[in-house]
Scaffold this motif. Structure first.
Motif, PDB file in Angstrom:
ATOM      1  N   UNK A  43       0.820  -1.214   0.000  1.00 49.87           N
ATOM      2  CA  UNK A  43       0.000   0.000   0.000  1.00 49.87           C
ATOM      3  C   UNK A  43       0.855   1.266   0.000  1.00 49.87           C
ATOM      4  N   UNK A  44       0.190   2.423  -0.038  1.00 48.66           N
ATOM      5  CA  UNK A  44       0.874   3.699  -0.096  1.00 48.66           C
ATOM      6  C   UNK A  44       1.115   4.332   1.260  1.00 48.66           C
ATOM      7  N   UNK A  47      -7.364  -1.099   2.823  1.00 43.86           N
ATOM      8  CA  UNK A  47      -8.032  -0.489   1.670  1.00 43.86           C
ATOM      9  C   UNK A  47      -7.959  -1.358   0.427  1.00 43.86           C
ATOM     10  N   UNK A  48      -7.239  -2.487   0.526  1.00 43.30           N
ATOM     11  CA  UNK A  48      -7.187  -3.445  -0.572  1.00 43.30           C
ATOM     12  C   UNK A  48      -8.252  -4.538  -0.431  1.00 43.30           C
ATOM     13  N   UNK A  99       4.964   0.121  10.733  1.00 47.65           N
ATOM     14  CA  UNK A  99       4.386   1.381  11.181  1.00 47.65           C
ATOM     15  C   UNK A  99       2.931   1.568  10.838  1.00 47.65           C
ATOM     16  N   UNK A 100       2.391   0.731   9.964  1.00 49.78           N
ATOM     17  CA  UNK A 100       1.020   0.883   9.480  1.00 49.78           C
ATOM     18  C   UNK A 100       0.119  -0.183  10.089  1.00 49.78           C
ATOM     19  N   UNK A 101      -1.189   0.126  10.130  1.00 52.77           N
ATOM     20  CA  UNK A 101      -2.134  -0.839  10.665  1.00 52.77           C
ATOM     21  C   UNK A 101      -1.705  -1.255  12.054  1.00 52.77           C
ATOM     22  N   UNK A 108       1.475   0.188  -4.799  1.00 54.80           N
ATOM     23  CA  UNK A 108       0.720   1.397  -5.098  1.00 54.80           C
ATOM     24  C   UNK A 108       1.364   2.595  -4.401  1.00 54.80           C
ATOM     25  N   UNK A 109       1.601   3.677  -5.145  1.00 50.04           N
ATOM     26  CA  UNK A 109       2.117   4.928  -4.600  1.00 50.04           C
ATOM     27  C   UNK A 109       3.449   4.683  -3.892  1.00 50.04           C
ATOM     28  N   UNK A 110       3.549   4.892  -2.574  1.00 42.75           N
ATOM     29  CA  UNK A 110       4.802   4.570  -1.875  1.00 42.75           C
ATOM     30  C   UNK A 110       5.179   3.108  -2.105  1.00 42.75           C
ATOM     31  N   UNK A 111       4.182   2.234  -2.142  1.00 47.65           N
ATOM     32  CA  UNK A 111       4.446   0.834  -2.441  1.00 47.65           C
ATOM     33  C   UNK A 111       5.033   0.648  -3.829  1.00 47.65           C
ATOM     34  N   UNK A 112       4.637   1.526  -4.770  1.00 43.47           N
ATOM     35  CA  UNK A 112       5.199   1.477  -6.112  1.00 43.47           C
ATOM     36  C   UNK A 112       6.635   1.945  -6.156  1.00 43.47           C
ATOM     37  N   UNK A 113       6.971   2.926  -5.327  1.00 48.38           N
ATOM     38  CA  UNK A 113       8.366   3.346  -5.208  1.00 48.38           C
ATOM     39  C   UNK A 113       9.204   2.202  -4.630  1.00 48.38           C
TER      40      UNK A 113
END
Length: 267
Positions: free
Chosen positions: A24-25, A32-33, A54-56, A91-96
């Protein structure tokens, strides 16, 4: 187990020899997936969706975040949960992060898909860089709450015509991001130089851009293909902006599933 060796928290769904790892981003978490996971599993794929460190419910590492650290954490997840064929969709940060995951595990990542992102923060224009930081960080430094600061930014990342339960799910999950984690993620994004990792990608690659995205701009993603990953497939999603997987869910997955079938599983 210390922060650098523990696995992030994650969800596994489906049973198949091809696994799609969802990253995720900077706004959000694996939650959100939810609809994306269901669609991919119904298409006969196995899915692993993480909460990045750090997420969820994954704790934020004491030393903060870096794209290289995220990539290594994802690599450990692939070590544990990988199957015969592994596709990383970021996606987004996940894409980076995704090309760095490939660089960390080149023998275990068989294809990558990059949604709504940039090659590297340094590739954005000076104006875009200043706007990116001013919108996301300056209000937090001035005492505003994360939700108050993030709401107008998140809302601006949807196309004007985008609506419905998938869009609302993304919005709510994005606005539930922890302030400390978000600030650490933005620092990681702005400090990362990812061009070399992009150039190193040898596996089938899919680039997915939303027509109205102001972050992973279509022209920027076209430039990723032209300059760094010429073998990549590029797909423009009309009537979508930053969250095309929710805004134009069916079309996004038509492109993704065709790519997996034709470029990955048929290889």
């Amino acid at each position: 187990m210390n922060d650098h060796s523990r696995l992030p928290d994650y969800q596994v769904a489906g049973h198949a020899d091809t696994t799609v790892f969802l990253l995720h981003g900077a706004y959000g978490s694996k939650d959100y997936f939810r609809h994306e996971i269901e669609t991919l599993v119904r298409a006969g794929l196995r899915v692993v969706a993480w909460d990045a460190p750090g997420y969820g419910i994954s704790p934020l590492p004491e030393g903060g975040l870096s794209i290289e650290g995220l990539a290594e954490a994802a690599g450990r997840l692939i070590d544990k949960e990988g199957t015969t064929t592994n596709v990383v969709l970021g996606h987004s940060m996940g894409g980076i992060t995704t090309p760095a995951v490939y660089a960390a595990r080149p023998n275990k990542v068989h294809a990558i898909a990059i949604s709504a992102t940039v090659a590297s923060f340094s590739q954005k224009s000076e104006e875009d860089r200043k706007t990116f930081l001013a919108e996301r960080i300056d209000p937090l430094n001035n005492g505003k709450s994360f939700r108050e600061t993030a709401a107008p930014v998140v809302n601006s990342m949807f196309a004007p015509m985008s609506n419905g339960p998938m869009v609302e799910l993304v919005r709510e999950v994005a606005l539930s991001t922890a302030k400390e984690t978000f600030c650490a993620a933005i620092k990681a994004i702005t400090e990362y130089e990812g061009v070399d990792n992009l150039k190193s990608v040898k596996v089938p690659t899919l680039l997915l851009a939303g027509q109205y995205d102001k972050v992973g701009r279509p022209e920027g993603m076209e430039r990723i293909k032209a300059q760094f990953v010429p073998h990549a497939d590029y797909c423009l999603i009309p009537d979508a902006a930053h969250y095309a997987f929710a805004e134009q869910h069916e079309l996004f997955n038509q492109h993704l599933l065709r790519f997996i079938k034709d470029r990955v599983q048929a290889a």
